[in-house]
Scaffold this motif. Structure first.
Motif, PDB file in Angstrom:
ATOM      1  N   HIS A 165       0.825  -1.198   0.000  1.00  0.00           N
ATOM      2  CA  HIS A 165       0.000   0.000   0.000  1.00  0.00           C
ATOM      3  C   HIS A 165       0.862   1.251   0.000  1.00  0.00           C
ATOM      4  O   HIS A 165       0.551   2.234  -0.690  1.00  0.00           O
ATOM      5  N   GLU A 166       1.953   1.224   0.739  1.00  0.00           N
ATOM      6  CA  GLU A 166       2.852   2.381   0.775  1.00  0.00           C
ATOM      7  C   GLU A 166       3.490   2.629  -0.586  1.00  0.00           C
ATOM      8  O   GLU A 166       3.865   3.764  -0.910  1.00  0.00           O
ATOM      9  N   ALA A 167       3.607   1.562  -1.386  1.00  0.00           N
ATOM     10  CA  ALA A 167       4.197   1.686  -2.725  1.00  0.00           C
ATOM     11  C   ALA A 167       3.143   1.842  -3.812  1.00  0.00           C
ATOM     12  O   ALA A 167       3.468   1.839  -5.007  1.00  0.00           O
ATOM     13  N   GLY A 168       1.872   1.974  -3.419  1.00  0.00           N
ATOM     14  CA  GLY A 168       0.806   2.131  -4.396  1.00  0.00           C
ATOM     15  C   GLY A 168       0.384   0.839  -5.071  1.00  0.00           C
ATOM     16  O   GLY A 168      -0.201   0.855  -6.156  1.00  0.00           O
ATOM     17  N   ILE A 169       0.672  -0.300  -4.431  1.00  0.00           N
ATOM     18  CA  ILE A 169       0.343  -1.617  -4.965  1.00  0.00           C
ATOM     19  C   ILE A 169      -0.780  -2.229  -4.124  1.00  0.00           C
ATOM     20  O   ILE A 169      -0.755  -2.153  -2.893  1.00  0.00           O
ATOM     21  N   ARG A 170      -1.746  -2.881  -4.781  1.00  0.00           N
ATOM     22  CA  ARG A 170      -2.866  -3.490  -4.058  1.00  0.00           C
ATOM     23  C   ARG A 170      -2.576  -4.952  -3.742  1.00  0.00           C
ATOM     24  O   ARG A 170      -1.655  -5.550  -4.297  1.00  0.00           O
ATOM     25  N   SER A 171      -3.395  -5.526  -2.867  1.00  0.00           N
ATOM     26  CA  SER A 171      -3.173  -6.896  -2.399  1.00  0.00           C
ATOM     27  C   SER A 171      -4.408  -7.757  -2.591  1.00  0.00           C
ATOM     28  O   SER A 171      -5.537  -7.329  -2.339  1.00  0.00           O
TER      29      SER A 171
END
Length: 344
Positions: free
Chosen positions: A154-160
């Protein structure tokens, strides 16, 4: 529990001490009760140093960059790339497991790839992935590693994305899903006897997880059922399952009916006939499921997303490849303007 110098021993949160001195792991309904040095059935959580630790933190059984449709997710960022990874072990013992070399592994040397949560997030960005999938084996058993990675993402703009059987206890359930953005839950059957005899688990905890996800989170949810000939493909069971999904989860939760191939300890059964999948899809649609799909077979109709309002094709697929995306911004049908449920 055999521990070598390279094995991480990360303290876990969900356990408590019993009156007889054993420690009970509270992550999943198995609730393994551990003496010093014992591992749970999942293999990666065990008692060491008078606490329950995770022994697979930061170690993976491999990585892959996949189309997100392979998870399968058809209504979440369609056409995007996703970084997939898993560890080893599992908290169910499905006799038909299609990833048994990872989920049933009892050797830590399966976990040769090392990556911190921050490294995984950067790996996803470097490969142009919009999300990371916790998959191959069930991520609930490496909860701490998965949730730390999701937060780093999330901090890197990536979703999970969690690809899971949903076999998890309250408390751990809220903790695990808190940083997740989407989930594909494997609803293996709608029959308790199937879960007990073929998976070593129970149906109701999975249904509880599904209720929780729909009622208490904003996570995008899709379901997958692997149809095994003579085991969970009875039309009456599929009728009951799909009615429950519509009544409890809503008609917009996509359902994927996928083909079984002989594997692990069920090599005596034939592959699923394509007509079985198509019949399951018809039952689901007749019961009000807006988006029902067939998987692991070539079926253009069963892999297309159709507008539930006017019946127009919205997304055409060939396997995991998108051939045509007709959705307008916001997920609107170009023909009638209705909104297609999903994250587009």
């Amino acid at each position: 529990m055999q521990i070598d110098a390279d094995t991480p021993m990360v303290p876990t949160r969900h356990w408590h001490r019993l009156a007889d001195g054993r420690l009970q792991c509270d992550v999943c309904p198995r609730e393994c009760k551990l003496q010093e040095g014992q591992r749970g059935l999942c293999f990666v959580r065990g008692r060491y140093g008078d606490q329950v630790v995770l022994t697979s933190y930061g170690r993976a059984s491999g990585f892959a960059v996949d189309p997100i449709e392979k998870k399968p997710l058809y209504h979440y960022l369609p056409g995007s790339r996703i970084l997939s990874f898993g560890t080893a072990g599992c908290n169910l013992s499905c006799r038909f497991c299609q990833n048994w070399d990872m989920s049933r592994s009892r050797e830590m040397d399966r976990l040769q790839a090392r990556a911190t949560p921050e490294e995984l997030a950067q790996m996803a960005r470097q490969h142009g992935c919009r999300s990371v999938a916790y998959t191959y084996n069930d991520p609930v058993i490496f909860l701490e590693y998965a949730t730390d990675t999701a937060r780093a993402c999330h901090e890197a703009g990536i979703r999970s994305v969690a690809v899971t059987a949903g076999y998890i206890n309250p408390g751990a359930r809220e903790d695990f899903f808190a940083p997740m953005d989407a989930a594909n839950v494997d609803l293996k059957s709608f029959d308790e006897a199937f879960y007990w005899k073929l998976c070593g688990g129970h149906l109701e905890p999975v249904l509880e997880t599904l209720r929780y996800l729909r009622r208490h989170t904003g996570i995008w949810l899709e379901l997958t059922t692997l149809l095994i000939p003579g085991q969970n493909d009875d039309p009456a069971e599929l009728d009951a399952m799909t009615r429950w999904v519509v009544e409890t989860l809503g008609p917009d939760v996509p359902m994927h009916f996928t083909a079984f191939h002989p594997d692990w300890r069920m090599t005596d059964l034939p592959p699923t006939p394509p007509e079985t999948l198509r019949h399951a899809r018809r039952i689901a649609r007749d019961n009000g499921v807006h988006h029902a799909y067939t998987g692991n077979v070539r079926d253009p109709e069963g892999s297309t997303t159709w507008c539930p309002a006017c019946g127009a094709p919205l997304i055409r697929r060939d396997g995991y490849r998108i051939l045509e995306m007709r959705l307008k911004p916001g997920g609107h049908c170009p023909d009638c303007g209705s909104v297609c449920a999903g994250v587009f």
